[in-house]
Design a protein around this motif. Structure first.
Motif, PDB file in Angstrom:
ATOM      1  N   ASP A 132      30.074 -33.660  -6.473  1.00 60.12           N
ATOM      2  CA  ASP A 132      28.613 -33.729  -6.484  1.00 60.12           C
ATOM      3  C   ASP A 132      28.200 -35.041  -7.143  1.00 60.12           C
ATOM      4  O   ASP A 132      28.501 -35.274  -8.319  1.00 60.12           O
ATOM      5  CB  ASP A 132      28.000 -32.597  -7.324  1.00 60.12           C
ATOM      6  CG  ASP A 132      28.127 -31.212  -6.693  1.00 60.12           C
ATOM      7  OD1 ASP A 132      28.581 -31.093  -5.547  1.00 60.12           O
ATOM      8  OD2 ASP A 132      27.754 -30.248  -7.394  1.00 60.12           O
ATOM      9  N   HIS A 168      35.052 -30.269  -3.780  1.00 60.05           N
ATOM     10  CA  HIS A 168      34.171 -31.394  -3.450  1.00 60.05           C
ATOM     11  C   HIS A 168      33.502 -31.957  -4.685  1.00 60.05           C
ATOM     12  O   HIS A 168      33.506 -31.363  -5.759  1.00 60.05           O
ATOM     13  CB  HIS A 168      33.135 -30.986  -2.397  1.00 60.05           C
ATOM     14  CG  HIS A 168      32.060 -30.077  -2.907  1.00 60.05           C
ATOM     15  ND1 HIS A 168      32.164 -28.714  -2.859  1.00 60.05           N
ATOM     16  CD2 HIS A 168      30.862 -30.358  -3.482  1.00 60.05           C
ATOM     17  CE1 HIS A 168      31.070 -28.175  -3.385  1.00 60.05           C
ATOM     18  NE2 HIS A 168      30.261 -29.150  -3.785  1.00 60.05           N
ATOM     19  N   HIS A 223      29.308 -30.652   0.949  1.00 63.95           N
ATOM     20  CA  HIS A 223      29.691 -29.825  -0.206  1.00 63.95           C
ATOM     21  C   HIS A 223      30.537 -28.643   0.263  1.00 63.95           C
ATOM     22  O   HIS A 223      30.116 -27.494   0.212  1.00 63.95           O
ATOM     23  CB  HIS A 223      28.435 -29.397  -0.971  1.00 63.95           C
ATOM     24  CG  HIS A 223      27.663 -30.582  -1.492  1.00 63.95           C
ATOM     25  ND1 HIS A 223      27.560 -30.872  -2.839  1.00 63.95           N
ATOM     26  CD2 HIS A 223      27.008 -31.578  -0.842  1.00 63.95           C
ATOM     27  CE1 HIS A 223      26.846 -31.993  -2.983  1.00 63.95           C
ATOM     28  NE2 HIS A 223      26.508 -32.438  -1.779  1.00 63.95           N
ATOM     29  N   HIS A 253      22.605 -35.899  -5.472  1.00 63.83           N
ATOM     30  CA  HIS A 253      22.566 -34.544  -4.906  1.00 63.83           C
ATOM     31  C   HIS A 253      21.361 -33.772  -5.437  1.00 63.83           C
ATOM     32  O   HIS A 253      20.829 -32.917  -4.744  1.00 63.83           O
ATOM     33  CB  HIS A 253      23.876 -33.831  -5.258  1.00 63.83           C
ATOM     34  CG  HIS A 253      23.962 -32.411  -4.804  1.00 63.83           C
ATOM     35  ND1 HIS A 253      23.569 -31.983  -3.559  1.00 63.83           N
ATOM     36  CD2 HIS A 253      24.419 -31.291  -5.452  1.00 63.83           C
ATOM     37  CE1 HIS A 253      23.787 -30.681  -3.453  1.00 63.83           C
ATOM     38  NE2 HIS A 253      24.279 -30.239  -4.584  1.00 63.83           N
TER      39      HIS A 253
HETATM   40 MN    MN Z   1      28.103 -29.410  -4.402  1.00 66.61          MN
END
Ligand code: MN
Length: 263
Positions: free
Chosen positions: A80, A78, A74, A84
């Motif tokens: 997710d 980026h 991260h 996550h």
């Molecule tokens: Mn993240």
């Protein structure tokens, strides 16, 4: 059945080459100075990028140049993935290698919150505000990326970008009920923000902490952070492509986010 229009891809290339369409790079440069989210000291931190040279046209490799990367998943602009967050950990196809690639491409809905955030760095987007946007622009379509244009990417120093202050970081995000509404009442791919994370700077201290991560990932939606150039996109009408690295079991990855928009 929907049938393929044979000239549509040729037209895409023609429009890109002829200037009818443009490619907008929504990605911030990734380097050793790229800021990473600051967590409270009881949690393990994520390292920023270190780049170590393997060779550069020298003894170690006379005709070639390459580096080793060391970084948290991260870091910088980026992605997710649902895995996550604990709320998304048991969903099917929830990691960077198993998300169907169709889900990396979608129309962009851009909400301009720049003046609100200028007045209040802790500004939180509300359901009412999205509904007002929908009255002007139509309902957020299925498979859309919802992007928060806040002007935050103009904060180019690490200090201004992370904006740590009294009681932690101060940066904009979503009101908890807004994340819940978006994740459950609209069939979105996910949300994209200009800040270091998809939750507000103060969201670790909310009654239910990090609500945007909780609701988005719990409902199989994605996040994209540290976007730039959102001011170059129309409110609607652009297409965003955000495909993370195919890390096996990955929770996210740095990526190049690009948009195709009317020039
Ligand atoms: Mn993240």
């Amino acid at each position: 059945m929907y049938s393929f229009k044979p000239d549509i891809l040729a037209q895409l290339i023609e429009q890109l080459d002829g200037g009818g369409l443009k490619v907008v790079d929504l990605t911030t440069p990734l380097g050793p100075e790229t800021p990473v989210i600051d967590l409270p000291p009881m949690f393990a931190p994520s390292p920023g990028l270190t780049l170590t040279e393997i060779s550069r046209y020298n003894e170690a490799g006379p005709a070639w140049y390459w580096n080793v990367l060391h970084l948290g998943e991260h870091t910088g602009t980026h992605f997710d993935a649902p895995i996550h967050w604990v709320s998304g950990k048991d969903l099917p196809n929830n990691a960077t290698d198993t998300i169907p690639p169709r889900k990396f491409i979608g129309p962009a809905c851009v909400l301009d919150l720049t003046s609100d955030v200028e007045r209040n760095p802790d500004f939180l987007l509300t359901v009412e505000r999205i509904q007002a946007w929908e009255r002007d622009n139509g309902q957020i379509p299925a498979g859309a990326w919802v992007l928060l244009r806040t002007g935050w990417s103009k904060r180019t120093s690490k200090e201004e970008f992370l904006n740590a202050g009294e009681g932690g970081a101060h940066s904009p995000g979503f009101a908890p009920e807004c994340s819940q509404w978006l994740a459950t009442q609209r069939d979105i791919l996910g949300v994209g923000v200009e800040t270091v994370g998809t939750d507000a700077g103060q969201a670790g201290g909310f009654t239910s902490p990090f609500p945007n991560h909780n609701f988005m990932h719990g409902n199989g939606r994605f996040g994209i952070t540290s976007l730039i150039n959102l001011d170059q996109l129309p409110t609607t009408g652009a297409v965003v492509i955000a495909a993370p690295l195919k890390i096996v079991g990955g929770s996210g990855s740095p990526l190049r986010v690009i948009a195709i928009a009317p020039a």
